[in-house]
Design a protein around this motif. Structure first.
Motif, PDB file in Angstrom:
ATOM      1  N   ASP A  78      -5.291   4.726   5.482  1.00 46.31           N
ATOM      2  CA  ASP A  78      -4.691   3.714   4.629  1.00 46.31           C
ATOM      3  C   ASP A  78      -4.091   2.562   5.416  1.00 46.31           C
ATOM      4  OD1 ASP A  78      -2.489   4.964   5.731  1.00 46.31           O
ATOM      5  OD2 ASP A  78      -1.545   5.469   3.841  1.00 46.31           O
ATOM      6  N   VAL A  80      -0.425   0.369   5.560  1.00 45.44           N
ATOM      7  CA  VAL A  80       0.978   0.378   5.160  1.00 45.44           C
ATOM      8  C   VAL A  80       1.559  -0.996   5.472  1.00 45.44           C
ATOM      9  CG1 VAL A  80       3.236   1.455   5.473  1.00 45.44           C
ATOM     10  CG2 VAL A  80       1.156   2.839   5.661  1.00 45.44           C
ATOM     11  N   THR A  87       8.167  -1.003   0.951  1.00 43.89           N
ATOM     12  CA  THR A  87       7.038  -0.497   1.722  1.00 43.89           C
ATOM     13  C   THR A  87       5.905  -0.217   0.745  1.00 43.89           C
ATOM     14  OG1 THR A  87       8.498   0.501   3.364  1.00 43.89           O
ATOM     15  CG2 THR A  87       6.253   1.354   3.243  1.00 43.89           C
ATOM     16  N   HIS A  88       4.712  -0.700   1.068  1.00 41.81           N
ATOM     17  CA  HIS A  88       3.543  -0.525   0.207  1.00 41.81           C
ATOM     18  C   HIS A  88       2.490   0.289   0.954  1.00 41.81           C
ATOM     19  CE1 HIS A  88       5.035  -3.737  -2.471  1.00 41.81           C
ATOM     20  NE2 HIS A  88       5.457  -4.280  -1.346  1.00 41.81           N
ATOM     21  N   HIS A  89       1.984   1.344   0.331  1.00 39.26           N
ATOM     22  CA  HIS A  89       0.905   2.163   0.876  1.00 39.26           C
ATOM     23  C   HIS A  89      -0.355   1.824   0.091  1.00 39.26           C
ATOM     24  CE1 HIS A  89       3.486   4.758   3.348  1.00 39.26           C
ATOM     25  NE2 HIS A  89       4.376   4.505   2.413  1.00 39.26           N
TER      26      HIS A  89
END
Length: 157
Positions: A78, A80, A87-89
């Motif tokens: 992924d 990040v 925080t966006h995954h």
């Protein structure tokens, strides 16, 4: 980046240089100043007052940490994106493109749901380092792309 093949190896993290240097340097200076101030204050100031002066310095340093913490992390699975607070995954198929028009402070990721996400982990104030980071990340795009779905009936329009 692998120097021999010229390919970006994963996991890879991009962080801004100039902003981090200023944020953490200034935070350290402010905390040190507040500690010295708490020690040299006149005797009328109580222990709690001195403690609160140091606490104020730590609060300012925590605010500056929000400026220094952004990063972009690409792993096998992924992406990040860590900005000031959130925080966006993201899975690789969610990331379509990364773009940074001239004059913009940081790039944006174009996402598969039609939205965009700012990436403060690469900042234009870093000049060539930022451009290289942008190109490295762009070279990783397409890792999770699947095939376009076929239209019903098998015919393509």
């Amino acid at each position: 980046m692998d120097e021999v093949s010229g390919e970006t190896t994963l996991p890879r993290t991009w962080r801004p240089r100039a902003v981090r240097l200023v944020a953490y340097g200034l935070g350290l200076l402010i905390v040190a100043t507040m500690v010295v101030l708490a020690v040299i204050l006149p005797s009328e100031w109580r222990v709690m007052d001195r403690f609160l002066v140091v606490l104020l310095g730590l609060a300012v340093a925590a605010g500056l940490h929000m400026l220094g913490r952004p990063r972009l992390v690409a792993t096998e699975r992924d992406v990040v994106v860590v900005n000031g607070i959130r925080t966006h995954h993201l899975a690789w198929p969610e990331v379509l493109d990364i773009r940074m028009p001239v004059g913009e402070p940081w790039p944006c990721l174009d996402l598969s749901d039609g939205t965009s996400l700012p990436v403060m982990g690469i900042q234009s104030t870093d000049g060539e380092y930022a451009r290289r980071g942008l190109e490295e990340f762009r070279s990783l795009l397409g890792r999770g792309e699947g095939r376009e779905p076929e239209s019903p009936g098998g015919a393509r329009s």
